[in-house]
Scaffold this motif. Structure first.
Motif, PDB file in Angstrom:
ATOM      1  N   ALA A 165       0.951  -1.043  -0.120  1.00 32.72           N
ATOM      2  CA  ALA A 165       0.195  -0.334  -0.109  1.00 32.72           C
ATOM      3  C   ALA A 165       0.935   1.115   0.033  1.00 32.72           C
ATOM      4  O   ALA A 165       1.825   1.627   0.275  1.00 32.72           O
ATOM      5  CB  ALA A 165      -0.999   0.493   1.338  1.00 32.72           C
ATOM      6  N   SER A 166       0.322   2.260  -0.735  1.00 34.11           N
ATOM      7  CA  SER A 166       0.760   3.561  -0.820  1.00 34.11           C
ATOM      8  C   SER A 166       0.811   4.459   1.119  1.00 34.11           C
ATOM      9  O   SER A 166      -0.366   4.461   1.277  1.00 34.11           O
ATOM     10  CB  SER A 166       0.517   4.192  -1.769  1.00 34.11           C
ATOM     11  OG  SER A 166       1.282   6.210  -2.125  1.00 34.11           O
ATOM     12  N   ARG A 167       1.607   4.919   0.634  1.00 30.51           N
ATOM     13  CA  ARG A 167       1.937   5.964   2.281  1.00 30.51           C
ATOM     14  C   ARG A 167       1.076   7.310   2.106  1.00 30.51           C
ATOM     15  O   ARG A 167       0.450   7.525   2.945  1.00 30.51           O
ATOM     16  CB  ARG A 167       3.534   6.453   2.729  1.00 30.51           C
ATOM     17  CG  ARG A 167       3.993   5.150   2.913  1.00 30.51           C
ATOM     18  CD  ARG A 167       5.538   5.830   3.019  1.00 30.51           C
ATOM     19  NE  ARG A 167       6.835   4.388   3.184  1.00 30.51           N
ATOM     20  CZ  ARG A 167       7.241   3.843   2.591  1.00 30.51           C
ATOM     21  NH1 ARG A 167       7.047   4.781   1.493  1.00 30.51           N
ATOM     22  NH2 ARG A 167       7.991   3.005   3.015  1.00 30.51           N
ATOM     23  N   GLU A 168       0.688   7.070   0.498  1.00 33.13           N
ATOM     24  CA  GLU A 168      -0.975   8.932   0.391  1.00 33.13           C
ATOM     25  C   GLU A 168      -1.351   8.661   0.615  1.00 33.13           C
ATOM     26  O   GLU A 168      -2.521   9.568  -0.351  1.00 33.13           O
ATOM     27  CB  GLU A 168       0.099   9.131  -0.822  1.00 33.13           C
ATOM     28  CG  GLU A 168       2.092   8.943  -1.590  1.00 33.13           C
ATOM     29  CD  GLU A 168       2.466  10.674  -0.437  1.00 33.13           C
ATOM     30  OE1 GLU A 168       1.242  11.632   0.044  1.00 33.13           O
ATOM     31  OE2 GLU A 168       3.518  10.560   0.807  1.00 33.13           O
ATOM     32  N   PHE A 169      -1.748   7.400   0.453  1.00 32.95           N
ATOM     33  CA  PHE A 169      -3.430   6.823   0.662  1.00 32.95           C
ATOM     34  C   PHE A 169      -4.113   6.596   1.857  1.00 32.95           C
ATOM     35  O   PHE A 169      -2.475   5.827   2.795  1.00 32.95           O
ATOM     36  CB  PHE A 169      -3.990   5.530  -0.717  1.00 32.95           C
ATOM     37  CG  PHE A 169      -3.546   6.227  -1.863  1.00 32.95           C
ATOM     38  CD1 PHE A 169      -4.090   6.551  -2.927  1.00 32.95           C
ATOM     39  CD2 PHE A 169      -2.088   6.420  -2.567  1.00 32.95           C
ATOM     40  CE1 PHE A 169      -4.384   7.125  -3.539  1.00 32.95           C
ATOM     41  CE2 PHE A 169      -1.764   6.762  -3.664  1.00 32.95           C
ATOM     42  CZ  PHE A 169      -3.242   7.336  -5.039  1.00 32.95           C
ATOM     43  N   LEU A 170      -5.072   7.114   2.266  1.00 31.04           N
ATOM     44  CA  LEU A 170      -6.548   6.017   2.768  1.00 31.04           C
ATOM     45  C   LEU A 170      -7.660   5.279   1.467  1.00 31.04           C
ATOM     46  O   LEU A 170      -7.561   5.819   1.261  1.00 31.04           O
ATOM     47  CB  LEU A 170      -6.980   7.396   3.951  1.00 31.04           C
ATOM     48  CG  LEU A 170      -7.747   6.813   5.359  1.00 31.04           C
ATOM     49  CD1 LEU A 170      -7.270   7.715   6.240  1.00 31.04           C
ATOM     50  CD2 LEU A 170      -9.754   7.311   3.979  1.00 31.04           C
ATOM     51  N   TYR A 171      -7.078   4.425   2.307  1.00 33.60           N
ATOM     52  CA  TYR A 171      -7.720   2.900   2.095  1.00 33.60           C
ATOM     53  C   TYR A 171      -9.458   3.094   2.500  1.00 33.60           C
ATOM     54  O   TYR A 171      -9.237   3.110   3.864  1.00 33.60           O
ATOM     55  CB  TYR A 171      -7.083   2.125   1.655  1.00 33.60           C
ATOM     56  CG  TYR A 171      -6.274   1.751   0.941  1.00 33.60           C
ATOM     57  CD1 TYR A 171      -6.092   1.750  -0.309  1.00 33.60           C
ATOM     58  CD2 TYR A 171      -5.150   2.378   1.958  1.00 33.60           C
ATOM     59  CE1 TYR A 171      -5.050   1.879  -1.213  1.00 33.60           C
ATOM     60  CE2 TYR A 171      -3.888   2.409   0.818  1.00 33.60           C
ATOM     61  CZ  TYR A 171      -3.824   2.415  -0.490  1.00 33.60           C
ATOM     62  OH  TYR A 171      -2.553   2.313  -1.312  1.00 33.60           O
ATOM     63  N   ALA A 172     -10.668   3.147   1.628  1.00 32.79           N
ATOM     64  CA  ALA A 172     -12.029   3.737   2.441  1.00 32.79           C
ATOM     65  C   ALA A 172     -12.799   2.499   1.727  1.00 32.79           C
ATOM     66  O   ALA A 172     -12.751   2.109   0.511  1.00 32.79           O
ATOM     67  CB  ALA A 172     -12.305   4.629   2.748  1.00 32.79           C
ATOM     68  N   ASP A 173     -14.119   2.132   2.414  1.00 30.81           N
ATOM     69  CA  ASP A 173     -14.698   1.453   1.898  1.00 30.81           C
ATOM     70  C   ASP A 173     -16.162   2.695   1.040  1.00 30.81           C
ATOM     71  O   ASP A 173     -16.448   3.566   1.536  1.00 30.81           O
ATOM     72  CB  ASP A 173     -16.245   0.628   2.428  1.00 30.81           C
ATOM     73  CG  ASP A 173     -16.172   0.914   3.950  1.00 30.81           C
ATOM     74  OD1 ASP A 173     -16.168   1.951   4.289  1.00 30.81           O
ATOM     75  OD2 ASP A 173     -16.539  -0.196   4.515  1.00 30.81           O
ATOM     76  N   ASP A 174     -16.848   2.888   0.451  1.00 31.05           N
ATOM     77  CA  ASP A 174     -18.007   2.844   0.323  1.00 31.05           C
ATOM     78  C   ASP A 174     -19.080   3.690   1.315  1.00 31.05           C
ATOM     79  O   ASP A 174     -19.007   5.199   0.778  1.00 31.05           O
ATOM     80  CB  ASP A 174     -19.131   2.440  -0.833  1.00 31.05           C
ATOM     81  CG  ASP A 174     -19.454   1.142  -0.892  1.00 31.05           C
ATOM     82  OD1 ASP A 174     -19.453   0.416   0.812  1.00 31.05           O
ATOM     83  OD2 ASP A 174     -20.955   1.155  -1.177  1.00 31.05           O
ATOM     84  N   LEU A 175     -18.760   2.963   2.072  1.00 31.47           N
ATOM     85  CA  LEU A 175     -20.071   3.939   2.921  1.00 31.47           C
ATOM     86  C   LEU A 175     -19.060   5.114   3.504  1.00 31.47           C
ATOM     87  O   LEU A 175     -19.323   5.698   3.780  1.00 31.47           O
ATOM     88  CB  LEU A 175     -20.198   2.803   4.198  1.00 31.47           C
ATOM     89  CG  LEU A 175     -21.681   3.141   5.415  1.00 31.47           C
ATOM     90  CD1 LEU A 175     -22.573   4.211   4.514  1.00 31.47           C
ATOM     91  CD2 LEU A 175     -21.704   2.178   6.340  1.00 31.47           C
TER      92      LEU A 175
END
Length: 733
Positions: A60-70
C-alpha cells in the motif's frame, strides 16, 4: 494538538471489513499519528466523520487512505479526494439515536441494535450498517458477546448486510465508540437500557409489534394461494363460529408455515391478519429461548393471557424450532407445548414459522396443536420478476434496466434477498448522484449489487464462480455437448422436461486422468448456467464423530434445495462414496454412502438440483451410486490430442502477448503426453521466462517457449490413461 496528515482517500476493494466502519493506513502513517490498530481516527473531507484505523495490505502507498463506499459517503467524497486524518480519543458514547428503514426498525430491538454496532465509532449524520465490527481489537471497550450475525440473518434475511442506518443524534459532539453502556435507540421509538455487567443481558421479546402498517397482499406476489387458504381459515374461526357450532364441529387455528428464510412468511401472516381484522402478537422464538427457563415460561404464559383478550388475535412465533427442537427438547419445550395447546383450545390463532421444518419437534404437528401446514415455495424466475416489479415500483429506473434479466440472474433469491438487491442498487445510485436533481437507478447499479448480494441460503458458502464458460474450454466438443444436455438443460429448462413428461438426469460423473480439465469443466458449467453452485471436496464431509458425516450430507442437500436451481459439485467423490463393506473406519463411509444415495434418489424429490462428481478412480466408487436415478451419466474426459492441445494453448494464451514467431499449432502437435494442466503451465512458465530475461518485456518469444519446455514435463501416466480408456469403452452410456 494531535498530529494531522493529509492523504488521498481511495475506494478499496470489497473485503472482510467492508461497511464495518474501518479505514486502512500504511503502518508508517499509523506510527506518525501514534495510533494502533483499532484506535479511532477523525477524518475531515467535505464533512467530518470518524472510523477505526487498521493496517493496509502489503504494497500500500503512504499517500493513500483506503476506505469503503460507506466511509466515502460519510466524508462527502463521491469519487475520492483529499482528507485530513488525526487521532481521536476513544470516548465511549453515552447515548446514540438512529433512524432506519421501517422494516428494520420493526424487527430489530434496541438491545440487538446495540450488539450489532458494538465497537464502532459513530458521528452525527453518519450512515452505518448492521455488519458487526468484529475484525479489530476493541481496547477493552467491547466485551465478549455471542455472534449475532446468524440471528440478524434469520430476522432480516440478506438485508442485514445491506441495510443502512443514519445516526440522528450522538451525545458526544465529536462522536464516540458504542459500548455495552451506551443507550441505543430508534428515533421516535424504543431505547435500550444500560447493561451494568461485562456481559450482555438477554432481552425480553416484545409482545406486540411496533406501530408500523402491515404489508398488503398486493406486495406479496407469489403467495396468493397461501394467503387465500390462511385467510379462509382465520375468517372461519374468528367470524363464523356459530356456523361451526350448528354443524357440531370446530376449527383448529394452529398453523405451521415453512419456507426458506426471508421468503415472506411473517409478512404473509401480518397481511392476512390485517385482512380479517385481527391484531398480531409477534414473538421471535430465539429471543425467548435465550432467557432462563423460568423467565421464558413466565413470558410464555403472559403472552397467552394477552392473546386471550378482546377481539381476534394471532399469536405469531417466528423460527419456532428454537422453542421446540426435534433433537434435544428440554423443559421449555414442554411448557411451550402446554401453552400452545391451551391457547389454541381457547380460540386464539397460533401461527408458527420455520425455515428448517426438519428441526421442529414432530409432536407440534398433532391435530390439537399446529394442525394446518402451509409451505412457502422458493420463487421461480417469473415470480422473482413479479417481486422485483413490486420492490422497484417506487424507484426511478433508467431505460436500460432489464428486470427480466435481473430475475434470471438471481436463482435461489427469496423476497428479502431481492429487497436487499434493490436497496443495494439504490445505494450505489445514490453514491454516484449525490448532487443530481433527478437521480436514476441504472442497470450498472444492479450489476454492482449482484456482485455483493447473495442468496440467504448461500450465506455460508464462500465459493466464487470463475468467469469462464464452456466456450473457454479448448476442444472437447462431445464432452461439452453431453454436459450441456445433462447439466445445463435440467437447470435452465425444467418446464420443457415437465411438458414432455420426463425426469431430467439427476447427476453426472466426470472421470479421467488427473489434470485433464474435469474441475475446469465444472467451473465453466457454473459460469455458463444461471445456477447457484455448492462445491465440496469429498473428504470435507467426513467426520470422526458418529452422525456428523450423515448430518453434513443432509445439510448440503438441504441448502441445495433451498437455493435451487443448484449445481452440487462433489470433487474427489471416490473419497466420499467408496464401495461399501471395505472400509475399516467403523462404518462411517458406509453410512455416508447410504445418506448420499437417499438424498439423490429417496422419497423426497430433488428438484432443480443436479449433482456432478469428479474422480480419476471410478472403479473405487460404490456401484449403487452409478445406477440410473443417481450419477447416471458417466462422462469420460480424455487426455487432449494434438488438436485439443492447440485449442487449450490458444485459450490459455488469450491474454498473453505472444511474439508472431510462436506457432501454437505446431507446439500443440509436439506436446505428446501433456495434459490440459500441463499445457496451461507451459504458457505460464513461458511468460515467467520472458520476465526473467527482462522485467520490461512486452512479448513472449519462441525462445521463451523453448526454455519453458525444458522446465515443464508431461504429467500423464500412460498406464493410467490406457486403463481409464478401457474403462470408458466398457461403460459407455
Amino acid at each position: 494538538m494531535d498530529e494531522e496528515l493529509t492523504l488521498t482517500v481511495t475506494l478499496r476493494p470489497a473485503g472482510l471489513d467492508d461497511r464495518r466502519g474501518i479505514v486502512r493506513l500504511h503502518p508508517e502513517v499509523m506510527t506518525a499519528l501514534a495510533i494502533n490498530p483499532g484506535d479511532p481516527v477523525r477524518l475531515s473531507g467535505t464533512r467530518t466523520t470518524a472510523a477505526l484505523a487498521a493496517k493496509a495490505a502489503t504494497g500500500a502507498s503512504r499517500e493513500f487512505l483506503y476506505a469503503d463506499d460507506l466511509t466515502l459517503g460519510n466524508l462527502g467524497l463521491r469519487d475520492g479526494g483529499r482528507v485530513t486524518v488525526a487521532r481521536q480519543p476513544a470516548v465511549a458514547a453515552r447515548r446514540v439515536t438512529l433512524a432506519g428503514p421501517a422494516d428494520v426498525v420493526a424487527l430489530v430491538s434496541p438491545e440487538f441494535l446495540r450488539l450489532a454496532l458494538l465497537g464502532k465509532v459513530v458521528s452525527r449524520g453518519d450512515n452505518v450498517s448492521l455488519r458487526p465490527q468484529d475484525v479489530l481489537p476493541f481496547g477493552g471497550l467491547r466485551p465478549q458477546v455471542p455472534d449475532i450475525g446468524q440471528s440478524l440473518r434469520n430476522r432480516l434475511g440478506y438485508q442485514w448486510t445491506t441495510a443502512l442506518l443514519t445516526v440522528a443524534e450522538v451525545a458526544e459532539s465529536d462522536g464516540g465508540v458504542i459500548t455495552m453502556d451506551t443507550v441505543v435507540g430508534w428515533q421516535d421509538g424504543p431505547v435500550s437500557s444500560p447493561v451494568p455487567g461485562p456481559v450482555a443481558r438477554p432481552q425480553e421479546p416484545a409482545a406486540t409489534d411496533p406501530d408500523v402498517p402491515p404489508p398488503s397482499l398486493d406486495d406479496l406476489p407469489g403467495l396468493r394461494a397461501q394467503a387465500k387458504e390462511l385467510e379462509e381459515l382465520l375468517d372461519l374461526g374468528f367470524n363464523h363460529g356459530e356456523v361451526l357450532a350448528r354443524l357440531g364441529t370446530k376449527v383448529s387455528l394452529g398453523v405451521l408455515i415453512s419456507g426458506p428464510a426471508g421468503s415472506g412468511k411473517s409478512a404473509l401472516v401480518r397481511a392476512v391478519a390485517a385482512q380479517v381484522g385481527a391484531r398480531v402478537l409477534a414473538v421471535w422464538a430465539p429471543e425467548l429461548a435465550a432467557l432462563t427457563n423460568d423467565a421464558a415460561a413466565i413470558r410464555l404464559r403472559g403472552l397467552a393471557r394477552d392473546a386471550r383478550g378482546d377481539g381476534p388475535v394471532v399469536l405469531l412465533f417466528s423460527d419456532v424450532e428454537a422453542l421446540a427442537p426435534r433433537d434435544e427438547p428440554g423443559p421449555l419445550s414442554t411448557v411451550f407445548h402446554q401453552v400452545l395447546e391451551e391457547t389454541v383450545r381457547a380460540g386464539v390463532a397460533v401461527i408458527a414459522t420455520t425455515s428448517r421444518p426438519e428441526s421442529v419437534d414432530t409432536s407440534l404437528r398433532s391435530p390439537d396443536l399446529l394442525a394446518v401446514q402451509l409451505a412457502v415455495p422458493l420463487p421461480d424466475a417469473a415470480m422473482r420478476r413479479e417481486q422485483l416489479g413490486v420492490l422497484t415500483r417506487g424507484m426511478p429506473l433508467a431505460e436500460d434496466v432489464r428486470l427480466d434479466e435481473v430475475s434470471g440472474r438471481t436463482p435461489g433469491f427469496v423476497a428479502a434477498d431481492l429487497g436487499a438487491l434493490a436497496r443495494e442498487a439504490g445505494v450505489r445510485a445514490a453514491l454516484r448522484q449525490k448532487d443530481a436533481e433527478k437521480p436514476t437507478v441504472t442497470m450498472a447499479d444492479f450489476e454492482a449489487a449482484l456482485d455483493v448480494v447473495r442468496p440467504t441460503s448461500m450465506a455460508d458458502s464462500t465459493l466464487e464462480v470463475a468467469e469462464v464458460t464452456l466456450d473457454d474450454v479448448g476442444d472437447m466438443a462431445e464432452v461439452k455437448q453431453t454436459l450441456t444436455e445433462s447439466v445445463l438443460w435440467p437447470l435452465t429448462y425444467p418446464d420443457t422436461f415437465a411438458r414432455l413428461g420426463v425426469s431430467p438426469p439427476r447427476g453426472v460423473l466426470l472421470y479421467g486422468p488427473p489434470g485433464c480439465g474435469k474441475t475446469y469443466l465444472v467451473k465453466a458449467i457454473a459460469g455458463t448456467g444461471k445456477a447457484n453452485v455448492l462445491s465440496v471436496k469429498g473428504a470435507e464431509l467426513l467426520s470422526k464423530w458418529v452422525g456428523d458425516s450423515e448430518r453434513a450430507v443432509r445439510e448440503l442437500f438441504r441448502r441445495a434445495r433451498e437455493a435451487a436451481p443448484t449445481l452440487v459439485f462433489l470433487d474427489e467423490v471416490d473419497a466420499l462414496a467408496p464401495t461399501r463393506g471395505q472400509a475399516n473406519d467403523g462404518g462411517t463411509t458406509d453410512r455416508v454412502v447410504a445418506a448420499l444415495l437417499t438424498e439423490l434418489d429417496g422419497v423426497e424429490d430433488l428438484r432443480n438440483v443436479v449433482v456432478v462428481g469428479a474422480t480419476n478412480r471410478p472403479d473405487l466408487i460404490d456401484p449403487a451410486l452409478l445406477r440410473p436415478g443417481r450419477l447416471e451419466r458417466l462422462v469420460y474426459v480424455p487426455p487432449p490430442d494434438g488438436e485439443a492441445r492447440t485449442a487449450i494453448l490458444h485459450a490459455s494464451a488469450k491474454s498473453v502477448p505472444l511474439d508472431p514467431t510462436v506457432d501454437l499449432g505446431k507446439l500443440g502437435e509436439e506436446l505428446e503426453g501433456f495434459s490440459a494442466a500441463d499445457c496451461a503451465a507451459l504458457i505460464r512458465e513461458s511468460a515467467l521466462s520472458a520476465m526473467r530475461d527482462s522485467l520490461e518485456a512486452t512479448t513472449v518469444t519462441a525462445a521463451n517457449v523453448a526454455t519453458a519446455r525444458e522446465r515443464v514435463r508431461p504429467s500423464l501416466d500412460p498406464g493410467q490413461v490406457a486403463w481409464l480408456a478401457s474403462y470408458a469403452e466398457a461403460h459407455q452410456n
